[in-house]
Design a protein around this motif. Structure first.
Motif, PDB file in Angstrom:
ATOM      1  N   ILE A 168       0.843  -1.199   0.000  1.00  0.00           N
ATOM      2  CA  ILE A 168       0.000   0.000   0.000  1.00  0.00           C
ATOM      3  C   ILE A 168       0.879   1.251   0.000  1.00  0.00           C
ATOM      4  CG2 ILE A 168      -1.613   1.363   1.391  1.00  0.00           C
ATOM      5  CD1 ILE A 168      -2.873  -1.320   2.271  1.00  0.00           C
ATOM      6  N   CYS A 169       1.943   1.237   0.815  1.00  0.00           N
ATOM      7  CA  CYS A 169       2.842   2.392   0.851  1.00  0.00           C
ATOM      8  C   CYS A 169       3.582   2.566  -0.467  1.00  0.00           C
ATOM      9  CB  CYS A 169       3.829   2.228   2.004  1.00  0.00           C
ATOM     10  SG  CYS A 169       3.092   2.493   3.625  1.00  0.00           S
ATOM     11  N   GLU A 170       3.844   1.466  -1.149  1.00  0.00           N
ATOM     12  CA  GLU A 170       4.550   1.516  -2.429  1.00  0.00           C
ATOM     13  C   GLU A 170       3.651   1.975  -3.570  1.00  0.00           C
ATOM     14  OE1 GLU A 170       6.882  -1.529  -5.504  1.00  0.00           O
ATOM     15  OE2 GLU A 170       5.846  -2.306  -3.739  1.00  0.00           O
ATOM     16  N   ARG A 171       2.427   1.421  -3.612  1.00  0.00           N
ATOM     17  CA  ARG A 171       1.545   1.657  -4.763  1.00  0.00           C
ATOM     18  C   ARG A 171       0.435   2.669  -4.486  1.00  0.00           C
ATOM     19  NH1 ARG A 171       1.832  -2.806  -8.253  1.00  0.00           N
ATOM     20  NH2 ARG A 171       0.523  -1.571  -9.647  1.00  0.00           N
ATOM     21  N   GLY A 172       0.127   2.926  -3.227  1.00  0.00           N
ATOM     22  CA  GLY A 172      -0.903   3.895  -2.893  1.00  0.00           C
ATOM     23  C   GLY A 172      -2.224   3.265  -2.465  1.00  0.00           C
ATOM     24  N   ALA A 173      -2.952   3.990  -1.623  1.00  0.00           N
ATOM     25  CA  ALA A 173      -4.228   3.484  -1.103  1.00  0.00           C
ATOM     26  C   ALA A 173      -5.272   3.335  -2.207  1.00  0.00           C
ATOM     27  CB  ALA A 173      -4.747   4.410  -0.007  1.00  0.00           C
TER      28      ALA A 173
END
Length: 232
Positions: A168-173
């Motif tokens: 999630i932190c890498e690709r976004g919420a």
């Protein structure tokens, strides 16, 4: 993000409960996968321990924890060895003590082995084991996020949950929320075994029909399906 250990409780809400209580705070990765027929966490532990630890460190930073545990089931020696090796590499590379926008972040990670107690998959029994006590479940409330390891606020999350955190932190919420269903965003790992031609671990979006999963596993004309292990 809902917890991937079975209870499907909001990970963010659990973290907030811990933050609402004074430090020191602790965080634990529950890698005591003990349910019969369950092996999806093992795939993550053996295949990419660094992704699990990355999620664990992000969560530690988020709640202000400087001490973390990875509690691995006793029978799963390979997972224990890979986590131990990964933590040593991270220590040597300086990732467990680094400058961040909020100042210096330091986190000590301990890898612990269980002794094969099935009940230690339950978070309060796991906490008792980490404290060196018999792995007996504790009455709730207070919940671990209020009073956990040695009486301090403690967050316990599953292996798969921490892997989701790092992605999630890498690709976004937004990317994560595009998958799954309205009430359960993202994907889920499923251990499928038994009378099928392609047993294994399958990653599917929440909302996928069981019939579709059985087709992936090439289960021909199934008569019955046991969901969730013996407790299911």
């Amino acid at each position: 993000l809902l917890g991937r250990g079975g209870a499907a409780f909001s990970a963010g809400l659990k973290w907030q409960f811990a933050v609402n209580n004074p430090p020191p705070r602790h965080i634990i990765c529950n890698a005591d996968e003990s349910e019969a027929g369950a092996f999806k966490d093992r795939v993550l532990m053996d295949g990419d321990p660094f992704q699990v630890i990355e999620g664990l460190l992000i969560a530690s930073y988020a709640i202000g924890a400087s001490h973390a545990f990875i509690y691995v089931r006793g029978e799963h020696r390979l997972g224990y060895e890979r986590f131990t090796n990964a933590v040593r590499q991270l220590e040597e590379a300086g990732y467990l003590c680094a400058e961040t926008p909020g100042g210096q972040f330091t986190c000590r990670i301990e890898v612990r082995r269980g002794a094969g107690a099935y009940v230690c998959g339950e978070e309060t029994a796991l906490l008792s084991s980490c404290e060196g006590l018999r792995g007996d479940p504790k009455n709730r409330p207070p919940f671990p996020a209020q009073k956990g390891y040695l009486g301090y606020p403690t967050v316990v999350n599953n292996v798969e949950t921490f892997c989701c955190v790092s992605r999630i932190c890498e690709r976004g919420a937004g990317w994560f929320a595009e998958m799954g269903s309205k009430g359960s965003p993202g994907t889920k790992l499923l251990s499928v075994s038994g009378d099928c031609k392609a047993p294994g671990v399958f990653e599917v979006p929440f909302g996928t029909a069981l019939k579709d999963v059985l087709e992936m596993a090439k289960a021909e004309k199934p008569i019955a399906v046991q969901v969730g292990g013996p407790s299911g």
